[in-house]
Design an enzyme around this catalytic site. Structure first.
Site, PDB file in Angstrom:
ATOM      1  N   LYS A 185       1.085  -1.405  -0.269  1.00  0.00           N
ATOM      2  CA  LYS A 185       0.127   0.362  -0.043  1.00  0.00           C
ATOM      3  C   LYS A 185       1.116   1.296   0.301  1.00  0.00           C
ATOM      4  CE  LYS A 185      -1.973   2.573   3.186  1.00  0.00           C
ATOM      5  NZ  LYS A 185      -1.434   2.961   3.482  1.00  0.00           N
ATOM      6  N   THR A 196       1.721   6.050   5.039  1.00  0.00           N
ATOM      7  CA  THR A 196       2.249   4.764   4.920  1.00  0.00           C
ATOM      8  C   THR A 196       2.402   3.847   3.946  1.00  0.00           C
ATOM      9  OG1 THR A 196       0.654   5.010   7.492  1.00  0.00           O
ATOM     10  CG2 THR A 196       2.476   2.939   7.070  1.00  0.00           C
ATOM     11  N   GLU A 285      -0.943  10.457  -4.081  1.00  0.00           N
ATOM     12  CA  GLU A 285      -2.385  11.236  -3.727  1.00  0.00           C
ATOM     13  C   GLU A 285      -2.499  11.965  -4.931  1.00  0.00           C
ATOM     14  OE1 GLU A 285      -2.543  11.292   1.071  1.00  0.00           O
ATOM     15  OE2 GLU A 285      -0.944  11.776   0.076  1.00  0.00           O
ATOM     16  N   ASN A 407      -5.072  16.904   1.541  1.00  0.00           N
ATOM     17  CA  ASN A 407      -4.088  16.958   2.356  1.00  0.00           C
ATOM     18  C   ASN A 407      -4.496  17.968   3.504  1.00  0.00           C
ATOM     19  OD1 ASN A 407      -2.297  14.423   2.755  1.00  0.00           O
ATOM     20  ND2 ASN A 407      -0.686  15.096   1.115  1.00  0.00           N
ATOM     21  N   THR A 412     -12.993  16.442  10.804  1.00  0.00           N
ATOM     22  CA  THR A 412     -14.237  16.275  10.573  1.00  0.00           C
ATOM     23  C   THR A 412     -15.133  15.798   9.690  1.00  0.00           C
ATOM     24  OG1 THR A 412     -14.413  18.389  10.861  1.00  0.00           O
ATOM     25  CG2 THR A 412     -13.935  17.284  12.661  1.00  0.00           C
TER      26      THR A 412
END
Lengths: 412, 412
Positions: A185, A196, A285, A407, A412
């Site tokens: 991943k 990660t 990303e 990013n 929330t």
């Protein structure tokens, strides 16, 4: 983008039919939605080698896996959970990792320290393993040895990755056919927290722990350590290499190795690791471009890596590629600040098929050529230093609006 | 944002009235629109000190200014042109720089090597000084010593800066009042090419070249070298410090210096340089947040700088601040990969007024507190290592959509 890039597909299916590894995936209660646990169970114990994050701030799972490696444990199962990195969580965090290992061990029939647990996801939030333990039995029961199960496991490892990353190769030593395969991943975020990189690599070839570690270190150095999405490293980055043939071998069977055989194995492993590393960059990303940076004509590999890494992590270079702005000046400037002695009079820079810098000066590029090169999805960036025989390759992606968006979004 | 931050404004106006420096700005034909040349002429020759880009790829103007410095030339005038960096342009580029110096020299009455020329702008495009020479006479004739002329010169240096950067301080040595002032341009792009940081600092205090260089090196180390917008450095970055009192002094007048006086001068210079450095960060491309990173409790200044710089250049940290995402995990991870031995058990991290990490663990922050801190325009990030007495400060901005936009836009 294909979910799998598998060389020698038929051989890999034959390998799976042997059932020496089973896979499972499911939801154990970390993420709000979707699978958050991947399980790999070896029918016989596997010897293993590992390469871990160089970040001094390490997740509990990394210190746990490093302890097992140091003790030369044979491994029965690997559990990967996504959604919580279990990093910066103190002694309670380590206890959580070991609790999950013990949970899996109970269901697959081994000792707790024969299970490796890896986590990925948000940093600094308690994992509270006690609420997850109950789901492990179902996860273990569902394990089976099919390509679908393997892809499911690769998918359950994902955070903001957009596709599962699996690769496999067959190789031949003497009359015997072996397999090496892996999952990974990449630079994804869960509720925009730290990226990660995780990868599990497996071979059925009978290789000793010591050889595994030596080959893995070389291969990681030329694949996973040669990619950059944003230059950040995480407390959880881990690459583990297992040999299911290794335990058997150490129990009596001779290691298949001569130097030639080691090269055959290493080439196959490198090919798989490179596939996975490229998939991570392609799935970086927000990425829209895949850049292969070649640094050639150097005496020191470390110098070449420093040059490639400085180009690959320069925000100015990366935004220019995103904007399809033909901007060799930014690349030359990145080379200049890499901290390596460079003779600019001998330097050559080529973007795509256009030589853009030579003998201390920029060359004029026709606007149509510049536009054509920048429109490519995969752009070779070739730096020739004219100071030696070595050549290295490094891979990165562009820096885009979507990178900032992914990013910067509020959690929330 | 005010165009000027000037302490001791009245004193500075008195200084200008003396006419020991005159300023001019205008268009000499590099940019398509707007002023592209700033001129500073000293009534008497000035001694000077310089700090230049560490990028091994240097503009012709940097090598030219370094040659004059090495030869300890006294300087009569400084010409700064914007729109073309004259970098990567080979021997013809150096000849262009010297041609401009000779042109100015002819009009202000000095030798060509008594004029320093700096460039900023696009890399790798021939400057073709011959087409610019004709405009220098008018530029030189218009020079005068008023605040408006000074701001005009600071504005003509700009590329994508959004406001001119000027700062001044008065200081007293014995009974005599002196001035130190400066102008700067920051991390802006011209038709999205490489950023260039330039600053010219001037004092009328009688300081020798050797002292100037010593003080400048210390001050730059704590101001311009402690800011980061995107971590990229340019072939043109230069900070020059002139003493118009210095030449007179070397001709007979004693240097005013004792250790105490040097401290007074250095404090004033540092205050001006810090003002300008902060202005550059505030005007960083696309910036919405100003971050002051304090690293405290260290034994080695180099270690502290490495930690601060790793935080300040982390895309993950910078996008989180842009998104007002309360994300201490990314800062701790940046500290972990700084390549410095850190005891995470002793580490403390504070964002705004919130202690967020202590004794190996993240602390729980109320969501309202997190929101309040992230909504601040200027956010202190305090890293305490508990391993020594030193403290350093470092300044940066966030990474935003507009940064990507400014740097990705196609040039045509």
């Amino acid at each position: 983008m294909a979910a799998m890039e598998m060389g020698d597909h038929a051989t890999f299916e034959q390998y799976l039919e042997k059932g020496s590894v089973t896979f499972s995936s499911g939801r154990i209660g970390i993420k709000r939605d979707g699978d958050d646990a991947a399980l790999f169970v070896f029918s016989e114990h596997a010897v293993y080698a590992g390469a871990f994050t160089t970040n001094a701030f390490k997740s509990a799972c990394v210190t746990s896996a490093m302890d097992r490696l140091r003790a030369q444990k044979k491994i029965k199962a690997v559990l990967i959970t996504s959604g919580n990195a279990n990093a910066g969580t103190g002694p309670a965090g380590r206890a959580d990792t070991e609790r999950l290992a013990a949970g899996v061990a109970g269901h697959v029939g081994c000792a707790a320290d024969e299970v490796v647990v890896l986590h990925t996801g948000v940093i600094g939030v308690p994992l509270r393993a006690e609420r997850l333990i109950g789901s492990l039995e179902g996860l273990c029961q569902l394990a089976a040895s099919t390509p679908e199960k393997l892809v499911g496991a690769a998918r359950a490892m994902m955070t903001t990755d957009t596709f599962p990353k699996v690769s496999a190769r067959a190789f031949q030593v003497g009359d015997t056919s072996y397999t090496v395969w892996g999952v990974a991943k990449g630079a994804g975020m869960i509720h925009p927290k730290l990226a990660t990189m995780l990868s599990v690599l497996v071979t059925d070839a009978p290789v000793s722990q010591r050889t595994l570690q030596r080959v893995l270190s070389r291969v990681v150095g030329q694949t996973f350590n040669r990619i950059s999405v944003d230059g950040d490293t995480s407390p959880n980055d881990s690459v583990l290499l297992f040999s299911t043939g290794g335990a058997r071998m150490e129990a009596g069977t001779a290691e298949f190795y001569g130097a030639v055989d080691e090269t055959i194995f290493e080439d196959a492993l490198k090919s798989v690791a490179q596939d996975l590393a490229h998939s991570i960059v392609r799935d970086g990303e927000g990425a829209t471009k895949f850049l292969e940076i070649v640094v050639r004509g150097v005496q020191s590999e470390a110098d070449a890596e420093r040059i490639a890494e400085t180009i690959a992590t320069s925000p100015l270079v990366k935004t220019a590629f995103f904007g399809e702005d033909f901007n060799p000046g930014r690349i030359i400037s990145a080379i200049g600040r890499a901290g390596v002695a460079v003779s600019f009079d001998r330097l050559r820079l080529t973007l795509g098929d256009q030589r853009v810098y030579d003998a201390g000066q920029f060359l004029v590029t026709a606007e149509s050529d510049a536009r054509r090169v920048m429109a490519m999805k995969e752009i070779p960036v070739v730096v020739e230093l004219g100071a030696g025989e070595l050549e290295i390759r490094y891979w990165t992606c562009d820096l885009t609006f979507d990178y900032v968006k992914i990013n910067a979004e509020y959690t929330t």
